[in-house]
Design a protein around this motif. Structure first.
Motif, PDB file in Angstrom:
ATOM      1  N   GLY A   1       0.820  -1.201   0.000  1.00 20.30           N
ATOM      2  CA  GLY A   1       0.000   0.000   0.000  1.00 20.30           C
ATOM      3  C   GLY A   1       0.856   1.254   0.000  1.00 20.30           C
ATOM      4  N   ARG A   2       0.288   2.322  -0.517  1.00 19.74           N
ATOM      5  CA  ARG A   2       1.053   3.556  -0.693  1.00 19.74           C
ATOM      6  C   ARG A   2       0.388   4.743  -0.003  1.00 19.74           C
ATOM      7  NH1 ARG A   2       1.589   0.985  -5.847  1.00 19.74           N
ATOM      8  NH2 ARG A   2       3.794   0.668  -6.421  1.00 19.74           N
ATOM      9  N   VAL A   3       1.249   5.635   0.488  1.00 24.51           N
ATOM     10  CA  VAL A   3       0.814   6.898   1.081  1.00 24.51           C
ATOM     11  C   VAL A   3       1.271   8.021   0.161  1.00 24.51           C
ATOM     12  CG1 VAL A   3       0.873   8.394   3.106  1.00 24.51           C
ATOM     13  CG2 VAL A   3       1.207   5.930   3.364  1.00 24.51           C
ATOM     14  N   PHE A   4       0.381   8.993  -0.072  1.00 26.60           N
ATOM     15  CA  PHE A   4       0.709  10.155  -0.896  1.00 26.60           C
ATOM     16  C   PHE A   4       0.494  11.408  -0.052  1.00 26.60           C
ATOM     17  CE2 PHE A   4      -0.548   6.732  -3.601  1.00 26.60           C
ATOM     18  CZ  PHE A   4       0.250   6.831  -4.738  1.00 26.60           C
ATOM     19  N   VAL A   5       1.567  12.176   0.158  1.00 23.93           N
ATOM     20  CA  VAL A   5       1.460  13.412   0.928  1.00 23.93           C
ATOM     21  C   VAL A   5       2.098  14.554   0.154  1.00 23.93           C
ATOM     22  CG1 VAL A   5       1.443  12.239   3.174  1.00 23.93           C
ATOM     23  CG2 VAL A   5       3.604  12.995   2.196  1.00 23.93           C
ATOM     24  N   GLU A   6       1.540  15.726   0.329  1.00 23.81           N
ATOM     25  CA  GLU A   6       2.086  16.932  -0.289  1.00 23.81           C
ATOM     26  C   GLU A   6       2.950  17.654   0.744  1.00 23.81           C
ATOM     27  OE1 GLU A   6      -0.424  19.396  -3.111  1.00 23.81           O
ATOM     28  OE2 GLU A   6      -0.363  20.684  -1.347  1.00 23.81           O
ATOM     29  N   THR A   7       4.098  18.167   0.307  1.00 21.17           N
ATOM     30  CA  THR A   7       4.952  18.969   1.169  1.00 21.17           C
ATOM     31  C   THR A   7       5.455  20.162   0.367  1.00 21.17           C
ATOM     32  OG1 THR A   7       7.097  17.987   0.563  1.00 21.17           O
ATOM     33  CG2 THR A   7       5.795  16.838   2.246  1.00 21.17           C
ATOM     34  N   SER A   8       6.210  21.034   1.028  1.00 19.79           N
ATOM     35  CA  SER A   8       6.953  22.038   0.279  1.00 19.79           C
ATOM     36  C   SER A   8       8.228  21.382  -0.252  1.00 19.79           C
ATOM     37  CB  SER A   8       7.314  23.220   1.177  1.00 19.79           C
ATOM     38  OG  SER A   8       8.299  22.833   2.131  1.00 19.79           O
ATOM     39  N   GLU A   9       8.849  22.022  -1.229  1.00 18.40           N
ATOM     40  CA  GLU A   9      10.099  21.488  -1.770  1.00 18.40           C
ATOM     41  C   GLU A   9      11.168  21.393  -0.686  1.00 18.40           C
ATOM     42  OE1 GLU A   9      13.182  22.357  -5.496  1.00 18.40           O
ATOM     43  OE2 GLU A   9      11.415  23.626  -5.181  1.00 18.40           O
ATOM     44  N   GLN A  10      11.175  22.374   0.226  1.00 15.93           N
ATOM     45  CA  GLN A  10      12.191  22.411   1.277  1.00 15.93           C
ATOM     46  C   GLN A  10      11.993  21.297   2.312  1.00 15.93           C
ATOM     47  OE1 GLN A  10      10.303  25.036   0.309  1.00 15.93           O
ATOM     48  NE2 GLN A  10      11.858  26.110  -0.902  1.00 15.93           N
ATOM     49  N   GLN A  11      10.771  20.812   2.464  1.00 17.00           N
ATOM     50  CA  GLN A  11      10.477  19.798   3.476  1.00 17.00           C
ATOM     51  C   GLN A  11      10.632  18.376   2.959  1.00 17.00           C
ATOM     52  OE1 GLN A  11       6.482  21.179   3.974  1.00 17.00           O
ATOM     53  NE2 GLN A  11       6.862  22.025   6.008  1.00 17.00           N
ATOM     54  N   ALA A  12      10.786  18.200   1.661  1.00 18.65           N
ATOM     55  CA  ALA A  12      10.660  16.880   1.052  1.00 18.65           C
ATOM     56  C   ALA A  12      11.679  15.881   1.592  1.00 18.65           C
ATOM     57  CB  ALA A  12      10.777  16.998  -0.465  1.00 18.65           C
ATOM     58  N   VAL A  13      12.941  16.283   1.707  1.00 22.24           N
ATOM     59  CA  VAL A  13      13.974  15.356   2.182  1.00 22.24           C
ATOM     60  C   VAL A  13      13.669  14.903   3.605  1.00 22.24           C
ATOM     61  CG1 VAL A  13      16.411  15.138   2.777  1.00 22.24           C
ATOM     62  CG2 VAL A  13      15.750  16.247   0.635  1.00 22.24           C
ATOM     63  N   ALA A  14      13.285  15.835   4.461  1.00 19.01           N
ATOM     64  CA  ALA A  14      12.947  15.486   5.843  1.00 19.01           C
ATOM     65  C   ALA A  14      11.719  14.576   5.883  1.00 19.01           C
ATOM     66  CB  ALA A  14      12.696  16.750   6.657  1.00 19.01           C
ATOM     67  N   ALA A  15      10.751  14.818   5.013  1.00 21.51           N
ATOM     68  CA  ALA A  15       9.547  13.985   4.982  1.00 21.51           C
ATOM     69  C   ALA A  15       9.883  12.556   4.573  1.00 21.51           C
ATOM     70  CB  ALA A  15       8.518  14.588   4.026  1.00 21.51           C
ATOM     71  N   VAL A  16      10.759  12.406   3.583  1.00 24.40           N
ATOM     72  CA  VAL A  16      11.199  11.069   3.174  1.00 24.40           C
ATOM     73  C   VAL A  16      11.846  10.350   4.349  1.00 24.40           C
ATOM     74  CG1 VAL A  16      12.904   9.835   1.772  1.00 24.40           C
ATOM     75  CG2 VAL A  16      11.411  11.539   0.713  1.00 24.40           C
ATOM     76  N   GLU A  17      12.680  11.054   5.083  1.00 20.66           N
ATOM     77  CA  GLU A  17      13.360  10.452   6.227  1.00 20.66           C
ATOM     78  C   GLU A  17      12.363  10.007   7.292  1.00 20.66           C
ATOM     79  OE1 GLU A  17      16.847  11.516   9.511  1.00 20.66           O
ATOM     80  OE2 GLU A  17      16.395  12.917   7.878  1.00 20.66           O
ATOM     81  N   VAL A  18      11.313  10.797   7.506  1.00 21.42           N
ATOM     82  CA  VAL A  18      10.289  10.421   8.478  1.00 21.42           C
ATOM     83  C   VAL A  18       9.657   9.080   8.097  1.00 21.42           C
ATOM     84  CG1 VAL A  18       8.006  11.010   9.396  1.00 21.42           C
ATOM     85  CG2 VAL A  18       9.777  12.766   9.244  1.00 21.42           C
ATOM     86  N   PHE A  19       9.334   8.918   6.845  1.00 21.20           N
ATOM     87  CA  PHE A  19       8.705   7.666   6.407  1.00 21.20           C
ATOM     88  C   PHE A  19       9.677   6.494   6.475  1.00 21.20           C
ATOM     89  CE2 PHE A  19       5.461  10.431   4.398  1.00 21.20           C
ATOM     90  CZ  PHE A  19       4.329   9.798   4.886  1.00 21.20           C
ATOM     91  N   THR A  20      10.914   6.702   6.056  1.00 24.56           N
ATOM     92  CA  THR A  20      11.875   5.599   6.091  1.00 24.56           C
ATOM     93  C   THR A  20      12.157   5.163   7.534  1.00 24.56           C
ATOM     94  OG1 THR A  20      13.728   7.172   5.971  1.00 24.56           O
ATOM     95  CG2 THR A  20      12.933   6.240   3.905  1.00 24.56           C
TER      96      THR A  20
END
Length: 263
Positions: free
Chosen positions: A215-234
């Motif tokens: 299953g997949r999760v789709f979330v919107e972020t700002s460009e500046q937040q994207a790397v941190a958001a990826v880390e949160v999920f990993t």
């Protein structure tokens, strides 16, 4: 010349700062049932009420989504998130629209894919009432409560597509938002905490129990937040990647639960 002449309405809207005054005037004129209602609609728009709240609907991926006053207005850039979800969905998918607002995201996916089993949830009572009018005609269900809390337990482990357009504006930046959002949309739909990722962290921490294998999760972020958001999920055991649409200024993180390995 009458104050309700199209040219006068355009001039009035332009003076109030409406960039697309001609288009807005045409929409207001076509929506009003009589001159009295038209005057009221123009007055509401001039006084800063978002156009979608004045009209009672927003256009989203070619669909007319009902949007009540006080309900978050779906943004055009979020159409990219929906397009990414549709591309990775399948007929019969179980779709959950979390922090659903008007329900626009889930409705758009369900309208593009066959036999979707649609669920939605939001903490805002006004949003839930509005979402039900959009979601129920597609056979979906809408629940009121905080994130996953109000969902039926039978949904655990079954969600194929989780659309979670959580608020991601850092608290200190709320004051920088356009007045239409800042004054007319609930703070809870905008404020993402100190770094804008507070709600995203909660979703990442809780979502695996609800997602189906793969299953997949789709979330919107700002460009500046994207790397941190990826880390949160990993950090929460999901594989995550960033995808962007430069034309829409949209940044989306797609996180996937791993399939179980062979026994």
């Amino acid at each position: 010349m009458s104050l309700l002449e199209p040219a006068v309405i355009v001039t009035t809207l332009r003076a109030a700062g409406c960039v697309f005054a001609e288009d807005e005037a045409a929409l207001l004129i076509s929506t009003a049932r009589d001159d009295a209602e038209l005057a009221q609609l123009v007055d509401q728009r001039v006084n800063g009420l978002p156009l979608e709240h004045v009209l009672g609907w927003a256009q989203f991926r070619g669909l007319r989504i009902e949007v009540d006053p006080g309900v978050f207005v779906p943004r055009r850039r979020t159409e990219f998130l929906v397009a990414e979800a549709i591309a990775l969905s399948r007929p019969g998918a179980v779709v959950l629209d979390l922090c659903c607002g008007s329900g626009a995201l889930g409705v758009a996916v369900a309208s593009a894919q066959r036999d979707v089993d649609l669920y939605a949830a939001d903490v805002e009572p006004r949003a839930v009432r509005c979402a039900r009018r959009n979601v129920l005609p597609l056979g979906g269900q809408v629940f009121e409560g905080d994130l996953f809390e109000p969902l039926p337990a039978a949904l655990k482990g079954r969600v194929d597509i989780l659309l979670s357009n959580v608020p991601y504006v850092p608290s200190a930046e709320i004051k920088l938002l356009p007045a239409e959002a800042r004054l007319h949309e609930p703070l809870v739909t905008l404020d993402g905490g100190d770094d804008g990722l507070a709600l995203l962290r909660r979703v990442a921490a809780e979502c695996r129990g609800w997602l189906a294998p793969g299953g997949r999760v789709f979330v919107e972020t700002s460009e500046q937040q994207a790397v941190a958001a990826v880390e949160v999920f990993t950090q929460n055991g999901l594989d995550a990647r960033v995808t962007r649409d430069d034309d829409l200024f949209a940044t989306v993180v797609v996180a996937t639960t791993p399939h179980p390995g062979p026994a």
